[in-house]
Design a protein around this motif. Structure first.
Motif, PDB file in Angstrom:
ATOM      1  N   VAL A 293      -0.405  -0.432  -4.652  1.00  0.00           N
ATOM      2  CA  VAL A 293      -1.456   0.604  -4.742  1.00  0.00           C
ATOM      3  C   VAL A 293      -0.854   1.957  -4.385  1.00  0.00           C
ATOM      4  CG1 VAL A 293      -3.768   1.257  -3.936  1.00  0.00           C
ATOM      5  CG2 VAL A 293      -3.038  -1.134  -3.784  1.00  0.00           C
ATOM      6  N   ASP A 294      -1.192   2.977  -5.142  1.00  0.00           N
ATOM      7  CA  ASP A 294      -0.790   4.340  -4.754  1.00  0.00           C
ATOM      8  C   ASP A 294      -1.715   5.347  -5.419  1.00  0.00           C
ATOM      9  OD1 ASP A 294       2.024   5.499  -3.406  1.00  0.00           O
ATOM     10  OD2 ASP A 294       0.925   6.963  -4.606  1.00  0.00           O
ATOM     11  N   LEU A 295      -1.791   6.514  -4.820  1.00  0.00           N
ATOM     12  CA  LEU A 295      -2.522   7.634  -5.411  1.00  0.00           C
ATOM     13  C   LEU A 295      -1.878   8.020  -6.735  1.00  0.00           C
ATOM     14  CD1 LEU A 295      -2.904  10.322  -2.579  1.00  0.00           C
ATOM     15  CD2 LEU A 295      -4.756   9.203  -3.812  1.00  0.00           C
TER      16      LEU A 295
ATOM     17  N   LEU B 172       0.845  -1.209   0.000  1.00  0.00           N
ATOM     18  CA  LEU B 172       0.000   0.000   0.000  1.00  0.00           C
ATOM     19  C   LEU B 172       0.870   1.245   0.000  1.00  0.00           C
ATOM     20  CD1 LEU B 172      -2.550  -1.182   2.721  1.00  0.00           C
ATOM     21  CD2 LEU B 172      -2.956  -1.067   0.256  1.00  0.00           C
ATOM     22  N   CYS B 173       0.452   2.261  -0.738  1.00  0.00           N
ATOM     23  CA  CYS B 173       1.200   3.523  -0.851  1.00  0.00           C
ATOM     24  C   CYS B 173       2.594   3.218  -1.386  1.00  0.00           C
ATOM     25  CB  CYS B 173       1.246   4.229   0.497  1.00  0.00           C
ATOM     26  SG  CYS B 173      -0.387   4.551   1.171  1.00  0.00           S
ATOM     27  N   ALA B 174       2.620   2.653  -2.568  1.00  0.00           N
ATOM     28  CA  ALA B 174       3.823   1.982  -3.080  1.00  0.00           C
ATOM     29  C   ALA B 174       4.731   2.842  -3.954  1.00  0.00           C
ATOM     30  CB  ALA B 174       3.393   0.764  -3.880  1.00  0.00           C
ATOM     31  N   ALA B 175       4.243   3.965  -4.487  1.00  0.00           N
ATOM     32  CA  ALA B 175       5.044   4.735  -5.450  1.00  0.00           C
ATOM     33  C   ALA B 175       6.232   5.425  -4.763  1.00  0.00           C
ATOM     34  CB  ALA B 175       4.169   5.788  -6.132  1.00  0.00           C
ATOM     35  N   PRO B 176       7.373   5.551  -5.405  1.00  0.00           N
ATOM     36  CA  PRO B 176       7.666   5.151  -6.784  1.00  0.00           C
ATOM     37  C   PRO B 176       7.910   3.659  -6.974  1.00  0.00           C
ATOM     38  CG  PRO B 176       9.613   6.104  -5.787  1.00  0.00           C
ATOM     39  CD  PRO B 176       8.510   6.252  -4.782  1.00  0.00           C
TER      40      PRO B 176
HETATM   41  C1  SAM Z   1       7.096   7.469   1.229  1.00  0.00           C
HETATM   42  S1  SAM Z   1       6.159   7.252  -0.226  1.00  0.00           S
HETATM   43  C2  SAM Z   1       6.198   5.513  -0.455  1.00  0.00           C
HETATM   44  C3  SAM Z   1       7.538   5.025  -0.953  1.00  0.00           C
HETATM   45  C4  SAM Z   1       7.473   3.582  -1.404  1.00  0.00           C
HETATM   46  N1  SAM Z   1       7.278   2.669  -0.301  1.00  0.00           N
HETATM   47  C5  SAM Z   1       8.738   3.179  -2.116  1.00  0.00           C
HETATM   48  O1  SAM Z   1       9.498   2.419  -1.544  1.00  0.00           O
HETATM   49  O2  SAM Z   1       8.963   3.608  -3.237  1.00  0.00           O
HETATM   50  C6  SAM Z   1       4.525   7.552   0.355  1.00  0.00           C
HETATM   51  C7  SAM Z   1       3.463   7.305  -0.689  1.00  0.00           C
HETATM   52  O3  SAM Z   1       2.196   7.352  -0.044  1.00  0.00           O
HETATM   53  C8  SAM Z   1       1.266   7.672  -1.060  1.00  0.00           C
HETATM   54  N2  SAM Z   1      -0.028   8.019  -0.473  1.00  0.00           N
HETATM   55  C9  SAM Z   1      -0.297   9.029   0.410  1.00  0.00           C
HETATM   56  N3  SAM Z   1      -1.605   9.040   0.709  1.00  0.00           N
HETATM   57  C10 SAM Z   1      -2.184   8.005   0.016  1.00  0.00           C
HETATM   58  C11 SAM Z   1      -3.514   7.510  -0.083  1.00  0.00           C
HETATM   59  N4  SAM Z   1      -4.518   8.071   0.587  1.00  0.00           N
HETATM   60  N5  SAM Z   1      -3.746   6.450  -0.891  1.00  0.00           N
HETATM   61  C12 SAM Z   1      -2.740   5.889  -1.605  1.00  0.00           C
HETATM   62  N6  SAM Z   1      -1.460   6.310  -1.542  1.00  0.00           N
HETATM   63  C13 SAM Z   1      -1.180   7.363  -0.740  1.00  0.00           C
HETATM   64  C14 SAM Z   1       1.940   8.831  -1.777  1.00  0.00           C
HETATM   65  O4  SAM Z   1       1.394   9.022  -3.057  1.00  0.00           O
HETATM   66  C15 SAM Z   1       3.391   8.356  -1.795  1.00  0.00           C
HETATM   67  O5  SAM Z   1       3.709   7.758  -3.029  1.00  0.00           O
END
Ligand code: SAM
Length: 313
Positions: A79-81, A48-52
């Motif tokens: 999954v990510d926004l 969850l919240c995987a980007a990049p």
């Molecule tokens: C620290 S980054 C994640 C980095 C990722 N784990 C990696 O290793 O590349 C935090 C992420 O949380 C996502 N995010 C924040 N709120 C979110 C939501 N409500 N639903 C989905 N993604 C969310 C952001 O878009 C961002 O990409």
């Protein structure tokens, strides 16, 4: 800050480029796994919240690669926004994890089967208002827990980012309702100056009468346990520091000198749709300076397609 200074400043940033990770966050998950062995036997996982995508890369490399037999059995749902560049063996969903539709899409991906592991590195765009940032991060954690209660198999594990803020004890107590053991871990690749830590939740074992509910993530009166556990917000939560990659602990807050013959590496996967994309384009066309020297009056709307007047080079 120049390129050399930045590379020298953060050993994990540099290592991530050398090893081809999309973000230095990869080391946080690697170090958590090194300490807690959470990847053992895992075939189905939600990121969850995987980007990049560096955690998805770690999962893909650790669970799929080097094991031809496993490669097709392993399912990774990320999954990510934000849009994320494709990754082999990773099914991607673009959506908000606090929204019902996204949670349902994730659950559908497992077609009735359960995940062995859920990880969440979710962080909001910080506003600088600490109470607000901590609150929103807490909501992401609760959203992750809600999705977890639908997809995680009994005795499975979850890892989720948690801010070391005022509510850490309360959130930990809530997690302990669902997992037999919850440890708040701080990988050495996570900067000491950052309030982030990770709740490592082991052995999923929800209360007998708990019924997962998509619309109301654990916030209904029945699970508001402060009345029954008034001490939940006053306890002291212990933190564990983990991270000793290949026997070499490296401190994210220290500066390490580079060898004189060090070769620089470009990022493996540049951002695909960064917030600064428009400013960069205008800069290459030499239009940015004009915009900033003659700003649009606050009362008028910039012409469509142009960034707001407060964009800085
Ligand atoms: C620290 S980054 C994640 C980095 C990722 N784990 C990696 O290793 O590349 C935090 C992420 O949380 C996502 N995010 C924040 N709120 C979110 C939501 N409500 N639903 C989905 N993604 C969310 C952001 O878009 C961002 O990409």
């Amino acid at each position: 800050m120049g390129r050399a200074a930045k590379d020298k400043r953060d050993v994990y940033y540099r290592l991530a480029k050398e090893e081809g990770w999309r973000a230095r966050s990869a080391f946080k998950l690697l170090q958590i796994n090194e300490h807690f062995n959470i990847f053992e036997g895992v075939k189905r996982v939600v990121d969850l919240c995987a980007a990049p995508g560096s955690w998805s890369q770690v999962l893909s490399r650790k669970l799929r690669k080097g094991n031809a037999h496993n490669e097709h059995e392993v399912k990774i749902v990320a999954v990510d926004l934000q849009e994320m560049a494709p990754l082999e063996g990773v099914f991607q969903i673009q959506g908000d994890i606090t929204k019902l539709a996204t949670a349902q899409q994730i659950v559908q991906q497992f077609e009735g089967e359960k995940a062995d592991l859920v990880v969440c590195d979710g962080a909001p765009d910080v506003t600088g208002f600490h109470d607000m940032d901590e609150y929103i991060q807490g909501q992401l954690l609760i959203a992750a827990l809600n999705i977890t209660t639908h997809v995680l198999k009994p005795h499975g594990n979850m890892v989720a980012k948690i801010f070391r803020g005022r509510d850490v004890a309360l959130l930990t107590s809530k997690l302990e309702l669902f997992f037999k053991r919850v440890v708040i871990a701080k990988p050495s690749s996570s900067r000491n100056s950052s309030i982030e830590a990770f709740a490592v939740c082991l052995d999923y074992c929800p209360p007998d009468d708990y019924v997962p509910h998509m619309n109301n993530p654990l916030l209904d009166g029945h699970w508001d346990f402060l009345e029954t556990m008034p001490e939940a917000n006053r306890r002291i939560v212990n933190f564990v520091v983990c991270g000793n990659l290949d026997g070499h602990p490296m401190d994210a807050d220290r500066t390490y000198q580079l060898d004189p013959d060090y070769v620089y590496h470009d990022p493996g996967q540049p951002p695909i749709n960064p917030a600064y994309k428009m400013a960069k384009l205008l800069k290459t066309e030499n239009k940015l300076a004009k915009l900033t020297t003659s700003p649009t009056p606050a009362s008028s709307t910039p012409p469509s397609g142009e960034p707001p007047s407060d964009v800085v080079p």
